[in-house]
Design an enzyme around this catalytic site. Structure first.
Site, PDB file in Angstrom:
ATOM      1  N   ASN A 150      15.930   8.516  -7.439  1.00 46.07           N
ATOM      2  CA  ASN A 150      17.376   8.303  -7.340  1.00 46.07           C
ATOM      3  C   ASN A 150      17.811   6.921  -7.825  1.00 46.07           C
ATOM      4  O   ASN A 150      18.953   6.513  -7.640  1.00 46.07           O
ATOM      5  CB  ASN A 150      17.858   8.557  -5.912  1.00 46.07           C
ATOM      6  CG  ASN A 150      17.783  10.038  -5.564  1.00 46.07           C
ATOM      7  OD1 ASN A 150      17.805  10.878  -6.461  1.00 46.07           O
ATOM      8  ND2 ASN A 150      17.676  10.362  -4.285  1.00 46.07           N
TER       9      ASN A 150
ATOM     10  N   ASP B 228      18.728   8.428   1.106  1.00 46.21           N
ATOM     11  CA  ASP B 228      17.731   9.070   0.240  1.00 46.21           C
ATOM     12  C   ASP B 228      17.372   8.169  -0.944  1.00 46.21           C
ATOM     13  O   ASP B 228      17.206   8.635  -2.061  1.00 46.21           O
ATOM     14  CB  ASP B 228      18.269  10.431  -0.255  1.00 46.21           C
ATOM     15  CG  ASP B 228      17.133  11.392  -0.620  1.00 46.21           C
ATOM     16  OD1 ASP B 228      15.969  11.135  -0.229  1.00 46.21           O
ATOM     17  OD2 ASP B 228      17.408  12.400  -1.295  1.00 46.21           O
TER      18      ASP B 228
ATOM     19  N   LYS C 277      15.062   6.477  -3.160  1.00 44.37           N
ATOM     20  CA  LYS C 277      13.668   6.704  -3.558  1.00 44.37           C
ATOM     21  C   LYS C 277      13.634   6.594  -5.082  1.00 44.37           C
ATOM     22  O   LYS C 277      14.694   6.614  -5.732  1.00 44.37           O
ATOM     23  CB  LYS C 277      13.195   8.079  -3.093  1.00 44.37           C
ATOM     24  CG  LYS C 277      14.061   9.209  -3.618  1.00 44.37           C
ATOM     25  CD  LYS C 277      13.566  10.557  -3.157  1.00 44.37           C
ATOM     26  CE  LYS C 277      14.513  11.654  -3.634  1.00 44.37           C
ATOM     27  NZ  LYS C 277      14.076  12.994  -3.284  1.00 44.37           N
TER      28      LYS C 277
ATOM     29  N   THR D  25      13.823  12.647   2.160  1.00 44.09           N
ATOM     30  CA  THR D  25      12.736  13.324   1.465  1.00 44.09           C
ATOM     31  C   THR D  25      11.475  13.018   2.254  1.00 44.09           C
ATOM     32  O   THR D  25      11.175  11.850   2.491  1.00 44.09           O
ATOM     33  CB  THR D  25      12.651  12.786   0.022  1.00 44.09           C
ATOM     34  OG1 THR D  25      13.923  13.001  -0.593  1.00 44.09           O
ATOM     35  CG2 THR D  25      11.578  13.493  -0.771  1.00 44.09           C
TER      36      THR D  25
ATOM     37  N   LEU E 294      19.476  18.365 -17.266  1.00 42.29           N
ATOM     38  CA  LEU E 294      18.961  17.000 -17.156  1.00 42.29           C
ATOM     39  C   LEU E 294      18.002  16.851 -15.983  1.00 42.29           C
ATOM     40  O   LEU E 294      17.144  15.981 -15.962  1.00 42.29           O
ATOM     41  CB  LEU E 294      20.123  16.020 -16.952  1.00 42.29           C
ATOM     42  CG  LEU E 294      21.141  15.904 -18.088  1.00 42.29           C
ATOM     43  CD1 LEU E 294      22.365  15.127 -17.624  1.00 42.29           C
ATOM     44  CD2 LEU E 294      20.509  15.217 -19.288  1.00 42.29           C
ATOM     45  N   GLY E 295      18.193  17.702 -14.974  1.00 47.20           N
ATOM     46  CA  GLY E 295      17.358  17.610 -13.786  1.00 47.20           C
ATOM     47  C   GLY E 295      17.833  18.600 -12.757  1.00 47.20           C
ATOM     48  O   GLY E 295      18.844  19.280 -12.953  1.00 47.20           O
ATOM     49  N   SER E 296      17.095  18.678 -11.650  1.00 53.35           N
ATOM     50  CA  SER E 296      17.536  19.596 -10.595  1.00 53.35           C
ATOM     51  C   SER E 296      17.092  19.087  -9.244  1.00 53.35           C
ATOM     52  O   SER E 296      16.161  18.284  -9.133  1.00 53.35           O
ATOM     53  CB  SER E 296      16.990  20.998 -10.845  1.00 53.35           C
ATOM     54  OG  SER E 296      15.588  20.960 -10.867  1.00 53.35           O
ATOM     55  N   GLY E 297      17.780  19.566  -8.220  1.00 52.73           N
ATOM     56  CA  GLY E 297      17.418  19.249  -6.848  1.00 52.73           C
ATOM     57  C   GLY E 297      17.200  20.564  -6.119  1.00 52.73           C
ATOM     58  O   GLY E 297      17.096  21.613  -6.767  1.00 52.73           O
ATOM     59  N   GLN E 298      17.149  20.529  -4.778  1.00 51.02           N
ATOM     60  CA  GLN E 298      16.862  21.749  -4.019  1.00 51.02           C
ATOM     61  C   GLN E 298      17.909  22.842  -4.296  1.00 51.02           C
ATOM     62  O   GLN E 298      17.576  23.986  -4.536  1.00 51.02           O
ATOM     63  CB  GLN E 298      16.812  21.427  -2.523  1.00 51.02           C
ATOM     64  CG  GLN E 298      16.125  22.519  -1.738  1.00 51.02           C
ATOM     65  CD  GLN E 298      16.159  22.265  -0.238  1.00 51.02           C
ATOM     66  OE1 GLN E 298      16.765  21.306   0.239  1.00 51.02           O
ATOM     67  NE2 GLN E 298      15.523  23.132   0.512  1.00 51.02           N
ATOM     68  N   PHE E 299      19.189  22.453  -4.245  1.00 53.06           N
ATOM     69  CA  PHE E 299      20.246  23.442  -4.456  1.00 53.06           C
ATOM     70  C   PHE E 299      21.212  23.010  -5.553  1.00 53.06           C
ATOM     71  O   PHE E 299      22.375  23.408  -5.547  1.00 53.06           O
ATOM     72  CB  PHE E 299      21.028  23.674  -3.154  1.00 53.06           C
ATOM     73  CG  PHE E 299      20.187  24.254  -2.052  1.00 53.06           C
ATOM     74  CD1 PHE E 299      19.554  25.484  -2.203  1.00 53.06           C
ATOM     75  CD2 PHE E 299      20.025  23.577  -0.848  1.00 53.06           C
ATOM     76  CE1 PHE E 299      18.777  26.019  -1.190  1.00 53.06           C
ATOM     77  CE2 PHE E 299      19.241  24.106   0.177  1.00 53.06           C
ATOM     78  CZ  PHE E 299      18.614  25.325   0.001  1.00 53.06           C
ATOM     79  N   ALA E 300      20.740  22.172  -6.450  1.00 51.11           N
ATOM     80  CA  ALA E 300      21.644  21.690  -7.500  1.00 51.11           C
ATOM     81  C   ALA E 300      20.940  21.636  -8.853  1.00 51.11           C
ATOM     82  O   ALA E 300      19.738  21.365  -8.935  1.00 51.11           O
ATOM     83  CB  ALA E 300      22.168  20.306  -7.140  1.00 51.11           C
ATOM     84  N   ILE E 301      21.716  21.942  -9.882  1.00 52.08           N
ATOM     85  CA  ILE E 301      21.208  21.763 -11.253  1.00 52.08           C
ATOM     86  C   ILE E 301      22.167  20.814 -11.955  1.00 52.08           C
ATOM     87  O   ILE E 301      23.390  20.960 -11.831  1.00 52.08           O
ATOM     88  CB  ILE E 301      21.176  23.096 -12.029  1.00 52.08           C
ATOM     89  CG1 ILE E 301      20.200  24.074 -11.364  1.00 52.08           C
ATOM     90  CG2 ILE E 301      20.760  22.868 -13.480  1.00 52.08           C
ATOM     91  CD1 ILE E 301      20.045  25.386 -12.104  1.00 52.08           C
TER      92      ILE E 301
ATOM     93  N   ASP F 227      22.678  10.451  -6.482  1.00 46.42           N
ATOM     94  CA  ASP F 227      22.433  11.469  -5.445  1.00 46.42           C
ATOM     95  C   ASP F 227      22.922  11.056  -4.050  1.00 46.42           C
ATOM     96  O   ASP F 227      22.150  10.531  -3.247  1.00 46.42           O
ATOM     97  CB  ASP F 227      20.956  11.881  -5.383  1.00 46.42           C
ATOM     98  CG  ASP F 227      20.789  13.133  -4.540  1.00 46.42           C
ATOM     99  OD1 ASP F 227      21.807  13.662  -4.042  1.00 46.42           O
ATOM    100  OD2 ASP F 227      19.642  13.582  -4.365  1.00 46.42           O
TER     101      ASP F 227
END
Ligand code: AMP
Length: 189
Positions: free
Chosen positions: A144, A139, A141, A180, A19-26, A161
């Site tokens: 999120n 965070d 933004k 961010t 569905l999405g991803s972040g720096q260290f997360a999927i 998040d």
């Protein structure tokens, strides 16, 4: 006692598309096998050693979980369960399937005052709930701020998040520079 369930998350959930991803997360869609209910599974990569700069420190993951466990509000994503394996901590979250508010607005030809008011109200109610509990999101933004379901007349906002969220202790000065980069105005203090 283990803080998180040590069983294999795949034994209890069918894991689906990303569905999405972040720096260290999927984040992947998933279905609970016993109930058939849909959730979002956030796989957070654990930092494997003190020297490494990859992955998330355990205390940071625990902080995110701890904060999510304290929250129950219609405009904030809910935490359902937490699993852990050697490489990841997996948060089973309420599925927020309406996409980002930003994309929803960008695709709309016009926005009525009523719609704008409703969106702002929901965002502020979520933030007010957090601040009343001395929780700072840190965070907030467009990415999120999501919609539970965009195909309803007045879609429900969900703040997501909590990876940078902190509980602010009374009388303790909180000093940190994070967030961010595009959205950091100045160091919080
Ligand atoms: P996060 O690291 O929590 O910001 O998650 C990374 C991305 O995954 C987000 O920008 C969203 O696109 C997606 N995502 C996170 N949580 C959810 C959720 N509960 N439901 C659906 N998508 C999500």
């Amino acid at each position: 006692m283990d803080l998180f369930k040590q069983q294999k998350v795949e034994d209890f959930y069918e894991i689906g598309e990303e569905l999405g991803s972040g720096q260290f997360a999927i984040v992947k869609q998933c279905r609970e096998k016993t109930t058939g209910l849909e959730f979002a599974a956030k796989f957070i990569k654990k930092r494997q050693s003190m020297a490494s700069s990859r992955g998330v420190r355990r205390d940071e993951i625990e902080r995110e979980v701890n904060i999510l466990q304290q929250i129950q509000h219609p405009n904030i994503v809910m935490l359902h369960d937490v699993y852990e394996n050697r490489t990841d901590v997996v948060l089973i979250l309420e599925l927020v399937s309406g996409g980002e508010l930003f994309d929803f607005l960008a695709q709309k030809e016009s926005l009525s005052e009523e719609e704008a008011t409703q969106f702002i109200k929901q965002i502020l109610e979520g933030v007010n709930y957090l601040h009343a509990r001395k929780i700072a999101h840190f965070d907030l933004k467009p990415e999120n701020i999501m919609l539970l379901d965009k195909n309803t007349p007045l879609p429900r906002i969900k703040l997501i998040d909590f990876g940078l969220a902190h509980k602010i202790e009374a009388g303790v000065e909180f000093k940190n520079i994070f967030g961010t980069p595009e959205f950091v105005v100045s160091g919080a203090s």
